[in-house]
Design an enzyme around this catalytic site. Structure first.
Site, PDB file in Angstrom:
ATOM      1  N   CYS A   1      -2.017  -5.496  -0.113  1.00 15.58           N
ATOM      2  CA  CYS A   1      -0.785  -6.135   0.387  1.00 15.58           C
ATOM      3  C   CYS A   1      -0.137  -5.374   1.542  1.00 15.58           C
ATOM      4  O   CYS A   1       0.686  -5.939   2.275  1.00 15.58           O
ATOM      5  CB  CYS A   1       0.216  -6.296  -0.740  1.00 15.58           C
ATOM      6  SG  CYS A   1      -0.294  -7.489  -1.993  1.00 15.58           S
TER       7      CYS A   1
ATOM      8  N   HIS B   1       7.496  -6.627   1.741  1.00  7.05           N
ATOM      9  CA  HIS B   1       6.391  -7.444   1.252  1.00  7.05           C
ATOM     10  C   HIS B   1       6.981  -8.416   0.248  1.00  7.05           C
ATOM     11  O   HIS B   1       7.742  -8.025  -0.639  1.00  7.05           O
ATOM     12  CB  HIS B   1       5.329  -6.565   0.590  1.00  7.05           C
ATOM     13  CG  HIS B   1       4.371  -7.346  -0.257  1.00  7.05           C
ATOM     14  ND1 HIS B   1       3.627  -8.380   0.239  1.00  7.05           N
ATOM     15  CD2 HIS B   1       4.070  -7.257  -1.575  1.00  7.05           C
ATOM     16  CE1 HIS B   1       2.883  -8.889  -0.725  1.00  7.05           C
ATOM     17  NE2 HIS B   1       3.140  -8.224  -1.844  1.00  7.05           N
TER      18      HIS B   1
ATOM     19  N   ASN C   1       3.964 -15.508  -2.273  1.00  2.00           N
ATOM     20  CA  ASN C   1       3.428 -14.196  -1.935  1.00  2.00           C
ATOM     21  C   ASN C   1       2.135 -14.407  -1.146  1.00  2.00           C
ATOM     22  O   ASN C   1       1.119 -14.807  -1.705  1.00  2.00           O
ATOM     23  CB  ASN C   1       3.160 -13.414  -3.225  1.00  2.00           C
ATOM     24  CG  ASN C   1       2.641 -12.014  -2.984  1.00  2.00           C
ATOM     25  OD1 ASN C   1       2.096 -11.711  -1.922  1.00  2.00           O
ATOM     26  ND2 ASN C   1       2.782 -11.152  -3.975  1.00  2.00           N
TER      27      ASN C   1
END
Length: 333
Positions: A117, A260, A290
């Site tokens: 990520c 994030h 996400n």
């Protein structure tokens, strides 16, 4: 402090046409009406359609970033894919992005940087030093993710969180007197949390040849969200405090914090724990979900398009990744 005279010249974004609502996911997952919305706060996420690949999405985001920078592919010295998922194990996704842009014979170096990520943040950190050193002048960074391909729909909470999409950024040297720069970056990994988020199968330890319908779980995404949150919430305050101390910066010096993008609940808790004012915090989860490594550059793109950040203003990128890793970067946009 690791000062670099590097500027973000342009950004781009691409979302697949297929839209998946919380209500649709409630039906897909067999959960009560409203459950997905309550758990995730996403509302709407996008899934790649038939024939749509990570490289084709990345190419569209890259072309948009080049247009925003007023550049063409011939101005690019290096193309780096900064994604947490791969289109295929070999070769790198960056190669296929170059091909999808119609530049298969350009000779421009293309390779991947993967830190799950945090891939975009790590790629920006690494490649900015290459620009600062003069090795490359203009670098195209692309984060493109098809999370929907590997979700385990029996693991309802994680399956509800994710969306697909791509974002790209062009970086280059900032001119003398230009306020744009990178001040500092930090990455810390705590591998005691390595199993909290993983796809165990598909590599050399558990090769694809061992895949069967009866043994599908190791080849799907697994996440222990509670374990990640517990560990990250203990580590993040000190991690951020160190960054602020090393740059003689306070939280209210940031025009915007771009994290994030996990779940909406995680975003609210992160903002509260780090003492970030709501108007200085970009929550891009609604409408996107996400999107793994694409979430930070997507957030940056949206902040620029919406006028939430202007040239010279200070931004903090921050997030967590499988590993378990913490990452942060301070830039003057």
């Amino acid at each position: 402090m690791q000062f670099r005279h590097v500027k973000i010249l342009g950004t781009g974004k691409y979302l697949p046409a297929r839209k998946v609502t919380d209500e649709e996911l409630d039906m897909m997952l067999g959960t009560p009406a409203g459950w997905v919305g309550k758990i995730t706060g996403v509302g709407l996420r996008h899934y790649a359609g038939e024939g749509e690949t990570a490289s084709s999405m990345g190419a569209k985001a890259a072309e948009a970033a080049l247009a925003a920078a007023g550049l063409s592919f011939s101005d690019i010295d290096c193309l780096v894919c900064t994604s947490g998922t791969k289109e295929q194990p070999l070769p790198s996704t960056a190669v296929f992005i170059q091909q999808a842009m119609g530049q298969g014979d350009s000779g421009v170096p293309a390779f991947d940087i993967d830190s799950t990520c945090l891939s975009f943040l790590v790629g920006l950190d690494v490649m900015s030093y290459m620009v600062e050193a003069g090795r490359y002048r203009n670098v195209l960074l692309v984060a493109t993710e098809i999370a929907s391909a590997g979700l385990n729909y029996e693991d309802k909470e994680s399956a509800a969180l994710f969306g697909d999409g791509a974002a790209a950024v062009v970086i280059g040297p900032s001119a003398a007197g230009d306020p744009s720069k990178i001040l500092h970056a930090s990455l810390k990994t705590y591998s005691s949390g390595a199993r909290y988020s993983e796809i165990a199968g598909g590599g050399t330890r558990l090769h694809a040849q061992k895949y069967t319908k009866e043994n599908i779980l190791p080849y799907l995404f697994h996440m222990d969200g509670q374990a990640i949150f517990r560990k990250a919430s203990k580590l993040l305050p000190e991690f951020i405090s160190e960054m602020l101390t090393q740059t003689d910066t306070q939280m209210n010096d940031f025009r915007l914090v771009i994290p994030h993008q996990g779940s909406a609940m995680a975003m609210r808790l992160l903002r509260k724990k780090l003492g970030i004012a709501e108007e200085r915090f970009l929550d891009n989860t609604p409408g996107h979900g996400n999107t793994i490594a694409a979430s930070i550059p997507m957030g940056l793109h949206e902040a620029i398009v919406q006028g939430r950040v202007q040239r010279g203003e200070r931004i903090l990128f921050v997030g967590t990744a499988a590993g378990l890793s913490l990452g942060g970067m301070i830039i003057d946009y």
